[in-house]
Structures are given as C-alpha cells and as structure tokens.
Design an enzyme around this catalytic site. Structure first.
Site, PDB file in Angstrom:
ATOM      1  N   CYS A   1       0.817  -1.226   0.000  1.00 52.94           N
ATOM      2  CA  CYS A   1       0.000   0.000   0.000  1.00 52.94           C
ATOM      3  C   CYS A   1       0.849   1.274   0.000  1.00 52.94           C
ATOM      4  O   CYS A   1       0.377   2.345  -0.361  1.00 52.94           O
ATOM      5  CB  CYS A   1      -0.956   0.011   1.182  1.00 52.94           C
ATOM      6  SG  CYS A   1      -2.155  -1.324   1.102  1.00 52.94           S
TER       7      CYS A   1
ATOM      8  N   HIS B   1      -3.154   7.644   1.888  1.00 51.41           N
ATOM      9  CA  HIS B   1      -3.574   6.315   1.447  1.00 51.41           C
ATOM     10  C   HIS B   1      -4.989   6.090   1.976  1.00 51.41           C
ATOM     11  O   HIS B   1      -5.285   6.399   3.131  1.00 51.41           O
ATOM     12  CB  HIS B   1      -2.615   5.264   2.000  1.00 51.41           C
ATOM     13  CG  HIS B   1      -3.083   3.864   1.770  1.00 51.41           C
ATOM     14  ND1 HIS B   1      -3.529   3.435   0.543  1.00 51.41           N
ATOM     15  CD2 HIS B   1      -3.187   2.797   2.609  1.00 51.41           C
ATOM     16  CE1 HIS B   1      -3.881   2.165   0.641  1.00 51.41           C
ATOM     17  NE2 HIS B   1      -3.688   1.755   1.877  1.00 51.41           N
TER      18      HIS B   1
ATOM     19  N   ASN C   1     -10.009   0.315  -0.333  1.00 49.35           N
ATOM     20  CA  ASN C   1      -8.550   0.348  -0.304  1.00 49.35           C
ATOM     21  C   ASN C   1      -8.019  -0.228  -1.620  1.00 49.35           C
ATOM     22  O   ASN C   1      -8.139  -1.432  -1.864  1.00 49.35           O
ATOM     23  CB  ASN C   1      -8.066  -0.463   0.900  1.00 49.35           C
ATOM     24  CG  ASN C   1      -6.565  -0.426   1.078  1.00 49.35           C
ATOM     25  OD1 ASN C   1      -5.824  -0.056   0.176  1.00 49.35           O
ATOM     26  ND2 ASN C   1      -6.115  -0.822   2.256  1.00 49.35           N
TER      27      ASN C   1
HETATM   28  O1  UT7 Z   1      -3.768  -0.667   3.401  1.00 50.45           O
HETATM   29  C1  UT7 Z   1      -3.051  -1.401   4.338  1.00 50.45           C
HETATM   30  C2  UT7 Z   1      -3.354  -0.914   5.642  1.00 50.45           C
HETATM   31  N1  UT7 Z   1      -4.566  -1.526   6.141  1.00 50.45           N
HETATM   32  C3  UT7 Z   1      -5.269  -0.865   6.991  1.00 50.45           C
HETATM   33  O2  UT7 Z   1      -4.957   0.264   7.261  1.00 50.45           O
HETATM   34  C4  UT7 Z   1      -6.417  -1.538   7.693  1.00 50.45           C
HETATM   35  C5  UT7 Z   1      -6.290  -1.278   9.162  1.00 50.45           C
HETATM   36  N2  UT7 Z   1      -7.367  -1.837   9.958  1.00 50.45           N
HETATM   37  C6  UT7 Z   1      -8.640  -1.399   9.884  1.00 50.45           C
HETATM   38  O3  UT7 Z   1      -8.980  -0.574   9.069  1.00 50.45           O
HETATM   39  C7  UT7 Z   1      -9.629  -1.925  10.893  1.00 50.45           C
HETATM   40  O4  UT7 Z   1      -8.950  -2.629  11.903  1.00 50.45           O
HETATM   41  C8  UT7 Z   1     -10.727  -2.826  10.276  1.00 50.45           C
HETATM   42  C9  UT7 Z   1     -11.666  -1.993   9.420  1.00 50.45           C
HETATM   43  C10 UT7 Z   1     -10.083  -3.913   9.445  1.00 50.45           C
HETATM   44  C11 UT7 Z   1     -11.551  -3.505  11.374  1.00 50.45           C
HETATM   45  O5  UT7 Z   1     -12.077  -2.539  12.254  1.00 50.45           O
HETATM   46  P1  UT7 Z   1     -12.001  -2.769  13.845  1.00 50.45           P
HETATM   47  O6  UT7 Z   1     -12.742  -1.676  14.475  1.00 50.45           O
HETATM   48  O7  UT7 Z   1     -10.536  -2.923  14.184  1.00 50.45           O
HETATM   49  O8  UT7 Z   1     -12.804  -4.107  14.049  1.00 50.45           O
HETATM   50  P2  UT7 Z   1     -12.288  -5.512  14.614  1.00 50.45           P
HETATM   51  O9  UT7 Z   1     -11.334  -6.153  13.677  1.00 50.45           O
HETATM   52  O10 UT7 Z   1     -11.840  -5.329  16.033  1.00 50.45           O
HETATM   53  O11 UT7 Z   1     -13.627  -6.316  14.618  1.00 50.45           O
HETATM   54  C12 UT7 Z   1     -14.693  -5.985  15.519  1.00 50.45           C
HETATM   55  C13 UT7 Z   1     -15.796  -6.989  15.347  1.00 50.45           C
HETATM   56  C14 UT7 Z   1     -15.321  -8.432  15.505  1.00 50.45           C
HETATM   57  O12 UT7 Z   1     -16.330  -9.130  16.179  1.00 50.45           O
HETATM   58  P3  UT7 Z   1     -16.181  -9.459  17.746  1.00 50.45           P
HETATM   59  O13 UT7 Z   1     -14.920 -10.275  17.866  1.00 50.45           O
HETATM   60  O14 UT7 Z   1     -16.075  -8.118  18.427  1.00 50.45           O
HETATM   61  O15 UT7 Z   1     -17.425 -10.212  18.052  1.00 50.45           O
HETATM   62  C15 UT7 Z   1     -15.222  -8.936  14.093  1.00 50.45           C
HETATM   63  O16 UT7 Z   1     -15.436 -10.321  13.983  1.00 50.45           O
HETATM   64  O17 UT7 Z   1     -16.355  -6.885  14.019  1.00 50.45           O
HETATM   65  C16 UT7 Z   1     -16.375  -8.190  13.426  1.00 50.45           C
HETATM   66  N3  UT7 Z   1     -16.204  -8.025  11.974  1.00 50.45           N
HETATM   67  C17 UT7 Z   1     -17.242  -7.791  11.152  1.00 50.45           C
HETATM   68  N4  UT7 Z   1     -18.561  -7.653  11.381  1.00 50.45           N
HETATM   69  C18 UT7 Z   1     -19.346  -7.386  10.324  1.00 50.45           C
HETATM   70  C19 UT7 Z   1     -15.066  -8.078  11.258  1.00 50.45           C
HETATM   71  N5  UT7 Z   1     -15.358  -7.856   9.971  1.00 50.45           N
HETATM   72  C20 UT7 Z   1     -16.696  -7.677   9.871  1.00 50.45           C
HETATM   73  C21 UT7 Z   1     -17.565  -7.410   8.807  1.00 50.45           C
HETATM   74  N6  UT7 Z   1     -18.885  -7.268   9.069  1.00 50.45           N
HETATM   75  N7  UT7 Z   1     -17.133  -7.264   7.522  1.00 50.45           N
END
Ligand code: UT7
Length: 323
Positions: A114, A250, A280
């Site tokens: 990225c 980005h 992204n």
């Molecule tokens: O370009 C390279 C760089 N990449 C990035 O910059 C990405 C960086 N990370 C992020 O943008 C965020 O961490 C995400 C958008 C990927 C995730 O957001 P988050 O607030 O960190 O959520 P999380 O991973 O902690 O997930 C929270 C909950 C989980 O459920 P539990 O364990 O709390 O019950 C996940 O299983 O959301 C759940 N979850 C979803 N729910 C509905 C994960 N993906 C989804 C989904 N739909 N698509």
C-alpha cells in the site's frame, strides 16, 4: 540551480463494475452499517474477468499522458507500483510500456504494497534529480479483488481495484519550498512486522494466495506511523502541518485518515478523501485521490501536498510536493 521533479500530468482509471456494500451483504455475514462505520467504505470497483492490473495501469497512464499533452515516446522511464502484477514476470511496467506502444526508455515495478506509490515517487524523484532521466510515468495499479478470501468478512469488504498515474518532468527550481515539484520524501520499513499483513501465496506455495491481515494491529501502527512520517518529511524542508494545503492519504480507512489529520493538526476540509467510493486500492489509492482531487477542483497548481501511506512489510512513508 536545483532540479525538481514536477507534476506535468495526472490521470486515473476505475473498472466499470461498482460493488456497493449491499452486494457484499449477500456474500458474507456483514452489513452496510458495519462496513461504513468501521471503514468509511460505501462502494468499490472490481476489474472485469480477464481485465488485468496492466490494463488498468495502461488506461491511467494514457489519461495522465493526455493531461500532460505528451505521448509515450516522450517518456524516459515507467515505474509501476503494484503488488498484483499480471504475472510473476515480466514486470507490470513492461506490459504497460508495450501496451502504450513505447519503443524507448525502460520500465520496472516497485513493490511496497500500500506504500508502493510513495516508494515509486521517491525512486522517480531520485532518477530525475540525479539527471538520469527527464520524464517518468509513475503508476499505481492494483487488482486486489484477486487476492481476496471471499469467506473472510474481515478483509474482503475492504479492498477494491483501480489505477492512477502521474507524469513527472525535470524542471529548474530555486531550491526553496516555493518551487513546484517533489520537495522531500521519507521512507521506512520494518520486516519484523511481516506477519500482520501479508498474502499467503507465492513461489513458496505455488499459489497466488489470499490477503491476511490483523486489522487492529495494522490500524494501531498506521495511526502512529503515518503522522510521524508526514512530520519527518515536512521537517526536512522546514515546513509543518499549518503549511499543508492538502493531505492526500492512502485510502484504507476513514478513521485512520481522520486520526492522522488530527495528529498533523490539519482540518478534514484539507484532506482529499475517496475511500467511500474506492475502498482500499493499495498502491493505486494515492494517485487515484490526486487525480480525483484535481478533477473536483480541490488540488490546484502551487498547492502544497503531503501524501502518506502504510502497508504490508510493514512499509510506510510520505512525500511532500508542491503541485
Ligand atoms: O492498506 C493497508 C493498511 N490496512 C489498513 O490500514 C487496515 C487497518 N485496519 C482497519 O482498518 C480496521 O482494523 C478494520 C476496518 C479492518 C476492522 O475494524 P475494527 O474496528 O478494528 O474491528 P475488529 O477487527 O476489532 O472487529 C470488531 C468486530 C469483531 O467481532 P467481535 O470479535 O467483536 O465479536 C469482528 O469479527 O467486528 C467483526 N467483523 C465484522 N462484522 C461485520 C469483522 N469484519 C466484519 C464485517 N462485518 N465485515
């Protein structure tokens, strides 16, 4: 006399197919509300079957050349930032060179995931200011839809396909920050963090593989490292957040974009945001945002821009340039 790498043209290309969050609700256990609130993404584009990264890159390059009023044979070098080249080799850049009908110069890829476009801009700048070339076509092109695990809701909703391109040209400057062109760059990587964002395929497996990400960990590093690299690049030329007309970040997550702007003390009305429309697009996201920012009338000649990005590696960095 100072040689500067000045933006002569910009362009982009997005595949026709637009996929709104609602369509992904039918594929994995997710909702438009979750995707929007956690990432800011509303829709993304996916390449058509048979449409490759070099196809997207070629279309973006043609748009940038038209904007510059140049043809392919006016270009000395092509650099494509990509992690989704059509084939293991030859490079995506040579495929673009061939497709453009360019019969001179040379072409190669840069792979920093990225952060690829920032690394490619740094390389193009080095080639220009060392006097090796006059004009470089710098392209970010990706088809990340091809790396998705369509059963993994935590990643497959986040990425999209697209391409953007800049034509950079050598110009004489005064050596001050009033000059147009690239004013400074700042690059980093830390291979100890390779396991938080990677693709589990390649020559070691004999497969293309799928993207794997520990989202929370990447998020934490992104918020910390992006503002830091932007500050380092600005510091090198005696500038600060207050001098910045546009952050062109980005486009991975609106919450990362907002947190970085806040740390840089730049208000959100001076940030080019396209993540809602593209998701992204990895190395394509910054040149896409530059092209769209210009088309929207946001980015104008003479504006001071900071572009910053982070991705797999981890690799991250920033570029300060006067448009
Ligand atoms: O370009 C390279 C760089 N990449 C990035 O910059 C990405 C960086 N990370 C992020 O943008 C965020 O961490 C995400 C958008 C990927 C995730 O957001 P988050 O607030 O960190 O959520 P999380 O991973 O902690 O997930 C929270 C909950 C989980 O459920 P539990 O364990 O709390 O019950 C996940 O299983 O959301 C759940 N979850 C979803 N729910 C509905 C994960 N993906 C989804 C989904 N739909 N698509």
């Amino acid at each position: 006399m100072t040689i500067r790498a000045v933006v002569k043209g910009v362009g982009h290309y997005l595949p026709e197919r637009v996929v709104p969050n609602a369509e992904l609700e039918t594929l994995v256990d997710t909702t438009d509300e979750w995707i929007t609130s956690r990432s800011g993404i509303k829709r993304r584009h996916y390449a058509a079957e048979g449409q490759t990264t070099s196809d997207l890159g070629t279309r973006a390059a043609q748009a940038a050349l038209a904007d510059a009023g140049l043809t392919a044979d006016d270009i000395d070098a092509i650099i494509v930032a990509t992690s989704t080249a059509d084939l293991t080799f030859p490079s995506c850049a040579t495929m673009v060179q061939g497709a453009l009908g360019m019969t001179r110069g040379y072409a190669f890829d840069v792979q920093a995931v990225c952060a690829g476009f920032v690394f490619a801009l740094n390389t193009a700048n080095a080639l220009i200011i060392s006097g090796q070339v006059q004009r470089v076509l710098v392209i970010g092109a990706e088809t990340f839809s091809r790396l998705m695990d369509w059963t993994d809701r935590s990643t497959c909703v986040l990425f999209g396909d697209g391409a953007g391109a800049l034509v950079l040209e050598a110009a004489t400057g005064t050596g001050t920050t009033a000059d147009r062109g690239i004013l400074s760059t700042d690059l980093h990587s830390d291979g100890r963090l390779r396991d938080i964002l990677y693709v589990d395929g390649g020559t070691s497996t004999g497969t293309t593989g799928h993207l794997r990400m520990e989202g929370k960990e990447v998020f934490r590093h992104a918020v910390e490292k992006l503002a830091e690299t932007a500050h380092l690049a600005l510091d090198k030329v005696g500038l600060s957040g207050g001098d910045v007309d546009w952050i062109v970040p980005h486009q991975a997550n609106i919450r990362i974009i907002e947190a970085t702007a806040k740390r840089m003390q730049v208000p959100m009305d001076r940030v080019v945001v396209t993540v809602q429309d593209h998701g992204n697009t990895s190395a394509a996201s910054i040149p896409l945002a530059m092209s769209i920012g210009k088309a929207r009338g946001q980015i104008k000649t003479g504006d001071l821009l900071v572009a910053e990005a982070i991705g797999g590696g981890l690799a991250w960095g920033s570029v300060v340039l006067r448009w």
